[in-house]
Enzyme design. Structure first.
Site, PDB file in Angstrom:
ATOM      1  N   LYS A  60      10.833   4.402  -5.689  1.00  0.00           N
ATOM      2  CA  LYS A  60      10.181   5.711  -5.570  1.00  0.00           C
ATOM      3  C   LYS A  60       8.809   5.825  -6.237  1.00  0.00           C
ATOM      4  CE  LYS A  60      12.959   7.889  -3.054  1.00  0.00           C
ATOM      5  NZ  LYS A  60      12.589   6.968  -1.970  1.00  0.00           N
TER       6      LYS A  60
ATOM      7  N   HIS B 243      12.176  -1.041   8.419  1.00  0.00           N
ATOM      8  CA  HIS B 243      13.602  -1.333   8.206  1.00  0.00           C
ATOM      9  C   HIS B 243      14.444  -0.107   8.550  1.00  0.00           C
ATOM     10  CE1 HIS B 243      13.419  -5.027   5.309  1.00  0.00           C
ATOM     11  NE2 HIS B 243      12.636  -5.160   6.359  1.00  0.00           N
TER      12      HIS B 243
ATOM     13  N   TYR C  49      20.997  -4.469  -2.377  1.00  0.00           N
ATOM     14  CA  TYR C  49      21.141  -3.958  -3.743  1.00  0.00           C
ATOM     15  C   TYR C  49      22.560  -4.291  -4.184  1.00  0.00           C
ATOM     16  CZ  TYR C  49      16.942  -0.996  -3.169  1.00  0.00           C
ATOM     17  OH  TYR C  49      15.667  -0.525  -2.990  1.00  0.00           O
TER      18      TYR C  49
ATOM     19  N   PRO D 134      12.726   1.292 -11.018  1.00  0.00           N
ATOM     20  CA  PRO D 134      12.394   0.859  -9.654  1.00  0.00           C
ATOM     21  C   PRO D 134      13.560   0.859  -8.662  1.00  0.00           C
ATOM     22  CG  PRO D 134      12.394  -1.017 -11.155  1.00  0.00           C
ATOM     23  CD  PRO D 134      12.579   0.198 -11.992  1.00  0.00           C
TER      24      PRO D 134
ATOM     25  N   TYR E 184      16.475   8.010  -0.043  1.00  0.00           N
ATOM     26  CA  TYR E 184      15.799   6.709  -0.003  1.00  0.00           C
ATOM     27  C   TYR E 184      14.617   6.732   0.967  1.00  0.00           C
ATOM     28  CZ  TYR E 184      15.256   1.672  -0.423  1.00  0.00           C
ATOM     29  OH  TYR E 184      14.753   0.423  -0.689  1.00  0.00           O
TER      30      TYR E 184
HETATM   31  P1  RFL Z   1      -1.149   2.376 -11.454  1.00  0.00           P
HETATM   32  O1  RFL Z   1      -0.816   1.506 -10.319  1.00  0.00           O
HETATM   33  O2  RFL Z   1      -0.595   2.034 -12.786  1.00  0.00           O
HETATM   34  O3  RFL Z   1      -2.729   2.479 -11.537  1.00  0.00           O
HETATM   35  C1  RFL Z   1      -3.387   3.062 -12.642  1.00  0.00           C
HETATM   36  C2  RFL Z   1      -4.758   2.427 -12.754  1.00  0.00           C
HETATM   37  O4  RFL Z   1      -5.469   3.040 -13.835  1.00  0.00           O
HETATM   38  C3  RFL Z   1      -6.119   2.023 -14.587  1.00  0.00           C
HETATM   39  N1  RFL Z   1      -6.315   2.548 -15.964  1.00  0.00           N
HETATM   40  C4  RFL Z   1      -7.496   2.968 -16.437  1.00  0.00           C
HETATM   41  N2  RFL Z   1      -8.724   3.019 -15.884  1.00  0.00           N
HETATM   42  C5  RFL Z   1      -9.726   3.510 -16.654  1.00  0.00           C
HETATM   43  N3  RFL Z   1      -9.568   3.920 -17.942  1.00  0.00           N
HETATM   44  C6  RFL Z   1      -8.357   3.880 -18.538  1.00  0.00           C
HETATM   45  N4  RFL Z   1      -8.195   4.295 -19.788  1.00  0.00           N
HETATM   46  C7  RFL Z   1      -7.249   3.393 -17.776  1.00  0.00           C
HETATM   47  N5  RFL Z   1      -5.936   3.219 -18.033  1.00  0.00           N
HETATM   48  C8  RFL Z   1      -5.393   2.707 -16.939  1.00  0.00           C
HETATM   49  C9  RFL Z   1      -5.188   0.843 -14.520  1.00  0.00           C
HETATM   50  O5  RFL Z   1      -5.854  -0.389 -14.770  1.00  0.00           O
HETATM   51  C10 RFL Z   1      -4.671   0.951 -13.094  1.00  0.00           C
HETATM   52  O6  RFL Z   1      -5.455   0.204 -12.179  1.00  0.00           O
HETATM   53  O7  RFL Z   1      -0.715   3.893 -11.177  1.00  0.00           O
HETATM   54  P2  RFL Z   1      -0.655   4.727  -9.784  1.00  0.00           P
HETATM   55  O8  RFL Z   1      -1.920   4.583  -9.008  1.00  0.00           O
HETATM   56  O9  RFL Z   1      -0.177   6.083 -10.151  1.00  0.00           O
HETATM   57  O10 RFL Z   1       0.468   3.974  -8.919  1.00  0.00           O
HETATM   58  C11 RFL Z   1       1.815   3.969  -9.333  1.00  0.00           C
HETATM   59  C12 RFL Z   1       2.511   2.690  -8.854  1.00  0.00           C
HETATM   60  O11 RFL Z   1       1.723   1.565  -9.234  1.00  0.00           O
HETATM   61  C13 RFL Z   1       3.933   2.557  -9.408  1.00  0.00           C
HETATM   62  O12 RFL Z   1       4.588   3.810  -9.381  1.00  0.00           O
HETATM   63  C14 RFL Z   1       4.803   1.542  -8.612  1.00  0.00           C
HETATM   64  O13 RFL Z   1       4.288   0.245  -8.723  1.00  0.00           O
HETATM   65  C15 RFL Z   1       6.253   1.568  -9.095  1.00  0.00           C
HETATM   66  N6  RFL Z   1       7.110   0.573  -8.409  1.00  0.00           N
HETATM   67  C16 RFL Z   1       7.617   0.823  -7.143  1.00  0.00           C
HETATM   68  N7  RFL Z   1       7.294   1.962  -6.480  1.00  0.00           N
HETATM   69  C17 RFL Z   1       7.745   2.186  -5.201  1.00  0.00           C
HETATM   70  O14 RFL Z   1       7.440   3.249  -4.628  1.00  0.00           O
HETATM   71  N8  RFL Z   1       8.537   1.264  -4.525  1.00  0.00           N
HETATM   72  C18 RFL Z   1       8.902   0.100  -5.118  1.00  0.00           C
HETATM   73  O15 RFL Z   1       9.539  -0.721  -4.456  1.00  0.00           O
HETATM   74  C19 RFL Z   1       8.474  -0.153  -6.487  1.00  0.00           C
HETATM   75  N9  RFL Z   1       8.807  -1.297  -7.105  1.00  0.00           N
HETATM   76  C20 RFL Z   1       7.449  -0.631  -9.044  1.00  0.00           C
HETATM   77  C21 RFL Z   1       8.304  -1.550  -8.358  1.00  0.00           C
HETATM   78  C22 RFL Z   1       6.958  -0.945 -10.313  1.00  0.00           C
HETATM   79  C23 RFL Z   1       7.308  -2.140 -10.920  1.00  0.00           C
HETATM   80  N10 RFL Z   1       6.730  -2.398 -12.205  1.00  0.00           N
HETATM   81  C24 RFL Z   1       6.335  -3.640 -12.697  1.00  0.00           C
HETATM   82  C25 RFL Z   1       6.331  -1.292 -13.047  1.00  0.00           C
HETATM   83  C26 RFL Z   1       8.675  -2.749  -8.941  1.00  0.00           C
HETATM   84  C27 RFL Z   1       8.202  -3.041 -10.238  1.00  0.00           C
HETATM   85  C28 RFL Z   1       8.664  -4.343 -10.841  1.00  0.00           C
HETATM   86  C1  PHB Z   2      10.223  -4.773  -4.211  1.00  0.00           C
HETATM   87  O1  PHB Z   2      10.227  -5.367  -3.112  1.00  0.00           O
HETATM   88  O2  PHB Z   2       9.450  -5.096  -5.124  1.00  0.00           O
HETATM   89  C2  PHB Z   2      11.189  -3.680  -4.450  1.00  0.00           C
HETATM   90  C3  PHB Z   2      11.990  -3.230  -3.405  1.00  0.00           C
HETATM   91  C4  PHB Z   2      12.907  -2.211  -3.628  1.00  0.00           C
HETATM   92  C5  PHB Z   2      13.024  -1.655  -4.888  1.00  0.00           C
HETATM   93  C6  PHB Z   2      12.209  -2.082  -5.927  1.00  0.00           C
HETATM   94  C7  PHB Z   2      11.279  -3.114  -5.707  1.00  0.00           C
HETATM   95  O3  PHB Z   2      13.941  -0.675  -5.093  1.00  0.00           O
END
Ligand code: RFL
Ligand code: PHB
Length: 389
Positions: A296, A72, A200, A292, A384
């Site tokens: 980041k 994008h 957004y 979110p 961004y």
């Molecule tokens: P994760 O993905 O939470 O993975 C951690 C793993 O550790 C396991 N675990 C354990 N394993 C063994 N023993 C234990 N005691 C344990 N405790 C936990 C878990 O089961 C899991 O598999 O962390 P990691 O790898 O640091 O990754 C981080 C990302 O997942 C997170 O920052 C993003 O998803 C955040 N996020 C977004 N980030 C972006 O860069 N761009 C986005 O567009 C974006 N959108 C989002 C998001 C997060 C969201 N939610 C629901 C939190 C949108 C949403 C809605």
């Molecule tokens: C997503 O597609 O899940 C998404 C995209 C942009 C954001 C957060 C989540 O800032």
């Protein structure tokens, strides 16, 4: 069992770290609490910074992303149903890639399986022993039997609810936190995205975001009270509310359909310092959480992996401990800038319950300034698309 680096958590950061270290000839074991299907069932991030794209390519896991992801050039911002565009490419020369976290994780699992990497799923009771000593080890229970992994280093990639962060003694650990008085209600639907770029939207009824996964799969979010029972949000009610908050032309062309996933996520900014305690490193969500809005979280996790993998490779290749000694400071310096950007973007785009008319006018002027100032747009765009590593 003995390994060089014991990785706690098989989310994107743990898997990418094991993949990069494996390619450098460094042995790892990944301990993951959940099943592979459970990890792949979590719908999360959708936007990759270009630094993340290049890191995944250099780790040998970029082929499907390059074939199926969408680059994008910009994004839309909207205020009260009227949108304007920020052109990342023109302002910074860079783009972002829309490719879901689920797909990144799947590619990493496939690469680790092809190399016969050691990933243990369903481990319970993971406990870190002597992380600040010379001979750390990790114990865990698998199928009712206790095991231990002896290692040189431990990478805590176990997310916000993991055990690694709390293994740093409370007297040493300092935590910084801001919670926000609302959540994001997200749905995934098998419908074509309403716009070719993300939207957004700041609206008097609350924030909304139009995102996507591919040409047939859309991801939409609306700001909602955290205590709203999710059953109250029928699909029809969600679509009606989204339509009200987005630009008029988008509202008119929005294609709706049944949701295939629906969830309400809290928003939080959080940092734990230090990110290293002896032979334990904290990586990704284990050390920091961002709301979110700036997309980041996953990208910060990936840049931590970049710094840590480089440091460990230098150590195993040349016994050079410089990168290891600098890891915490380097990763935190980048993380705090993303914390600031995500906080600013969240504050600018959402409706707060106690927002005064003054606060409201400040928000509107911020967005009007952004619409007309190339300098303000450049600040948004360079954050961004991702600050340099
Ligand atoms: P994760 O993905 O939470 O993975 C951690 C793993 O550790 C396991 N675990 C354990 N394993 C063994 N023993 C234990 N005691 C344990 N405790 C936990 C878990 O089961 C899991 O598999 O962390 P990691 O790898 O640091 O990754 C981080 C990302 O997942 C997170 O920052 C993003 O998803 C955040 N996020 C977004 N980030 C972006 O860069 N761009 C986005 O567009 C974006 N959108 C989002 C998001 C997060 C969201 N939610 C629901 C939190 C949108 C949403 C809605
Ligand atoms: C997503 O597609 O899940 C998404 C995209 C942009 C954001 C957060 C989540 O800032």
């Amino acid at each position: 069992m003995r390994t060089q680096v014991c990785i706690i958590g098989g989310g994107p950061s743990g898997l990418l770290l094991s993949q990069i270290l494996h390619r450098a000839g460094i042995d790892t074991v990944v301990l993951e609490r959940k099943s592979r299907d459970y990890v792949l069932g979590r719908i999360r991030a959708g936007v990759l910074e270009w630094g993340t794209v290049e890191l995944l390519r250099s780790a040998g896991v970029g082929a499907r992303m390059d074939a199926e992801g969408f680059a994008h050039d910009g994004t839309f911002l909207a205020l009260q149903n009227r949108g304007f565009r920020i052109d990342f490419r023109q302002l910074t020369g860079k783009q972002v890639m829309v490719y879901g976290q689920t797909e990144v994780t799947r590619d990493l699992y496939d690469a680790r399986a092809a190399a016969e990497g050691k990933i243990l799923h369903g481990v319970e009771g993971v406990t870190l022993h002597d992380p600040d000593g010379d001979a750390p080890f990790v114990s865990y229970v698998l199928n009712g039997t206790e095991h231990r992994v002896d290692c040189d280093y431990i990478a805590g990639c176990d997310g916000f609810h993991g055990v690694s962060r709390t293994s740093v003694p409370a007297a040493v650990r300092k935590e910084y936190e801001r919670t926000y008085p609302f959540g994001w209600l997200g749905i995934l639907s098998q419908t074509p995205p309403v716009s070719h770029e993300l939207i957004y939207a700041n609206h008097a009824r609350g924030f909304a975001l139009c995102s996507m996964r591919n040409r047939h799969l859309s991801r939409y979010y609306i700001q909602a009270p955290l205590d709203d029972p999710i059953e109250k949000w029928t699909d029809d009610r969600f679509w009606d509310e989204l339509r009200r908050r987005i630009p008029d032309d988008a509202a008119q062309s929005l294609v709706t359909g049944p949701s295939v996933e629906k969830s309400l996520a809290p928003l939080r900014s959080f940092v734990a310092e230090p990110m290293r305690w002896g032979r334990l490193f904290l990586v990704g969500d284990a050390a920091h959480i961002v709301p979110p809005t700036g997309a980041k979280g996953l990208n910060l996790a990936m840049s931590d992996v970049h710094y840590l993998s480089r440091a460990l490779i230098a150590y195993y290749r040349d016994r050079d401990v410089g990168g290891i000694d600098r890891y915490a400071a380097t990763a935190l310096a980048r993380a705090w800038k993303a914390i600031r950007f995500s906080w600013w973007f969240t504050t600018t785009m959402h409706r707060f319950p106690d927002q005064s008319e003054f606060d409201q006018r400040i928000q509107e002027s911020e967005l009007e300034y952004l619409e007309h100032s190339a300098a303000a747009q450049t600040v948004l765009a360079e954050n961004y698309i991702g600050l340099p590593y």
